[in-house]
Design a protein around this motif. Structure first.
Motif, PDB file in Angstrom:
ATOM      1  N   SER A 207      -2.393  -2.108  -4.545  1.00  0.00           N
ATOM      2  CA  SER A 207      -3.738  -1.318  -4.795  1.00  0.00           C
ATOM      3  C   SER A 207      -3.118  -0.656  -6.013  1.00  0.00           C
ATOM      4  O   SER A 207      -2.237  -0.227  -6.373  1.00  0.00           O
ATOM      5  N   PRO A 208      -4.367   0.017  -6.929  1.00  0.00           N
ATOM      6  CA  PRO A 208      -4.056   0.823  -8.056  1.00  0.00           C
ATOM      7  C   PRO A 208      -3.308   2.022  -7.745  1.00  0.00           C
ATOM      8  O   PRO A 208      -2.616   2.533  -8.443  1.00  0.00           O
ATOM      9  N   THR A 209      -3.633   2.661  -6.274  1.00  0.00           N
ATOM     10  CA  THR A 209      -2.683   3.655  -6.049  1.00  0.00           C
ATOM     11  C   THR A 209      -1.302   3.715  -5.235  1.00  0.00           C
ATOM     12  O   THR A 209      -0.766   4.575  -5.051  1.00  0.00           O
ATOM     13  N   SER A 210      -1.013   2.447  -5.141  1.00  0.00           N
ATOM     14  CA  SER A 210       0.275   2.105  -4.677  1.00  0.00           C
ATOM     15  C   SER A 210       1.427   2.288  -5.842  1.00  0.00           C
ATOM     16  O   SER A 210       1.082   2.489  -6.972  1.00  0.00           O
ATOM     17  N   PHE A 211       2.716   2.622  -5.477  1.00  0.00           N
ATOM     18  CA  PHE A 211       3.528   2.635  -6.520  1.00  0.00           C
ATOM     19  C   PHE A 211       4.869   2.269  -5.937  1.00  0.00           C
ATOM     20  O   PHE A 211       5.431   2.070  -4.794  1.00  0.00           O
TER      21      PHE A 211
ATOM     22  N   ARG B 181       7.415   7.141 -10.858  1.00  0.00           N
ATOM     23  CA  ARG B 181       6.542   6.605  -9.659  1.00  0.00           C
ATOM     24  C   ARG B 181       5.777   5.429 -10.643  1.00  0.00           C
ATOM     25  O   ARG B 181       5.088   6.090 -11.544  1.00  0.00           O
TER      26      ARG B 181
ATOM     27  N   TYR C 186       2.752   3.238 -10.699  1.00  0.00           N
ATOM     28  CA  TYR C 186       1.648   2.859 -10.088  1.00  0.00           C
ATOM     29  C   TYR C 186       0.998   1.537 -10.286  1.00  0.00           C
ATOM     30  O   TYR C 186       1.634   0.871 -11.330  1.00  0.00           O
TER      31      TYR C 186
ATOM     32  N   GLU D 194      -8.711  -4.039  -5.563  1.00  0.00           N
ATOM     33  CA  GLU D 194      -9.811  -2.788  -5.263  1.00  0.00           C
ATOM     34  C   GLU D 194     -10.643  -3.002  -4.230  1.00  0.00           C
ATOM     35  O   GLU D 194     -10.950  -1.898  -3.675  1.00  0.00           O
TER      36      GLU D 194
ATOM     37  N   SER E 155       0.719  -1.250   0.009  1.00  0.00           N
ATOM     38  CA  SER E 155       0.109  -0.048  -0.115  1.00  0.00           C
ATOM     39  C   SER E 155       0.844   1.335   0.024  1.00  0.00           C
ATOM     40  O   SER E 155       1.859   1.229   0.614  1.00  0.00           O
TER      41      SER E 155
END
Length: 265
Positions: free
Chosen positions: A130-134, A172, A174, A189, A110
């Motif tokens: 998650s999609p917002t992790s990088f 980054r 993602y 998600e 995360s």
């Protein structure tokens, strides 16, 4: 402050045989210090000798997997005359323990997995994010080079040009792109990465141990056959760079929140 909040790493094993190792320095986005890496290393070593442990999950918290090495703590340690070498030594041993683990390993990512955090996640067998992790490698921005096995792990997962792109630009990467590039195994998600990672780990834990171990060894020996020498190469390169004026300027600029002025010295 609670006892849990005081511990840099939390370790627990559930009834399914899943050991969860959680980085626990949320105030520093789980940036690692000597205490962190020493505890993670010991937990991994203990797991290899414990028949009750059948799979391992490595994670941070909802805000960050790990933002890498704690540069502020490293600067304070250096000012007090302490060596930072043992931090990288322990990180490198963790990377090898993850590669050679007798049981499957899963990362729940995360937020940021940057620097050493990127290496720790990619050294596992299966990455849930998650999609917002990088993922990010920002070493060159402070006059340094990737370490902790990042040069090998990113290239093995994403390929040479994508590894160069990450290392040279500090981009980054993602969730969706990480999955496309081969840095992640799956995105979630509707649930947390940790919840899904523990489900995956439980499935692995229920599998045939010798089959799991032989499969992991075969793939890792093909994908990362020279990891130990790769780690040694990074140590030599990083040790040289840490003694340069550019590295000092990079560290100063980072702390002072300004653009660095590099001279090549």
């Amino acid at each position: 402050m609670t006892e849990t909040a005081e511990k840099a790493v939390l370790v627990s094993t559930d009834e399914r045989g899943v050991m969860t190792i959680q980085l626990n320095r949320p105030h520093r986005l789980n940036a690692v210090v000597l205490e962190s890496v020493a505890t993670v290393r010991k937990a991994l070593e203990d797991a290899q000798a414990d028949d009750a442990v059948r799979a391992i999950v490595l994670t941070g918290d909802d805000r960050s997997f790990s933002s890498g090495a704690d540069l502020q703590a490293k600067a304070e340690a250096k000012a007090e005359g302490e060596s930072s070498g043992s931090l990288l030594d322990d990180v490198n041993e963790i990377i090898m323990l993850l590669k050679d683990s007798s049981v499957p390993t899963v990362a729940a990512v995360s937020g940021a997995a940057a620097g050493v955090g990127c290496s720790l996640a990619l050294a596992t067998d299966y990455v849930v994010m998650s999609p917002t992790s990088f993922f990010m490698l920002a070493f060159t921005k402070i006059g340094l080079m990737p370490d902790g096995g990042a040069s090998a792990l990113v290239a093995a997962s994403a390929g040479r040009h994508r590894a160069m792109r990450m290392a040279l630009t500090a981009e980054r990467v993602y969730g969706e792109k990480a999955l496309e590039w081969g840095l992640a195994s799956e995105l979630v998600e509707d649930s947390s990465p940790l919840e899904r990672a523990q489900e995956v780990a439980a499935t692995f834990a229920a599998g045939a141990p010798r089959s799991m171990a032989a499969t992991r060894q075969a793939i890792n020996e093909i994908a990362l056959p020279t990891l130990r020498s790769d780690l040694n190469r990074e140590v030599v390169g990083q040790s040289h760079l840490l003694g340069t004026e550019d590295a000092q300027e990079g560290a100063n600029a980072f702390r002072e929140k300004r653009a660095p002025q590099y001279t090549g010295r």
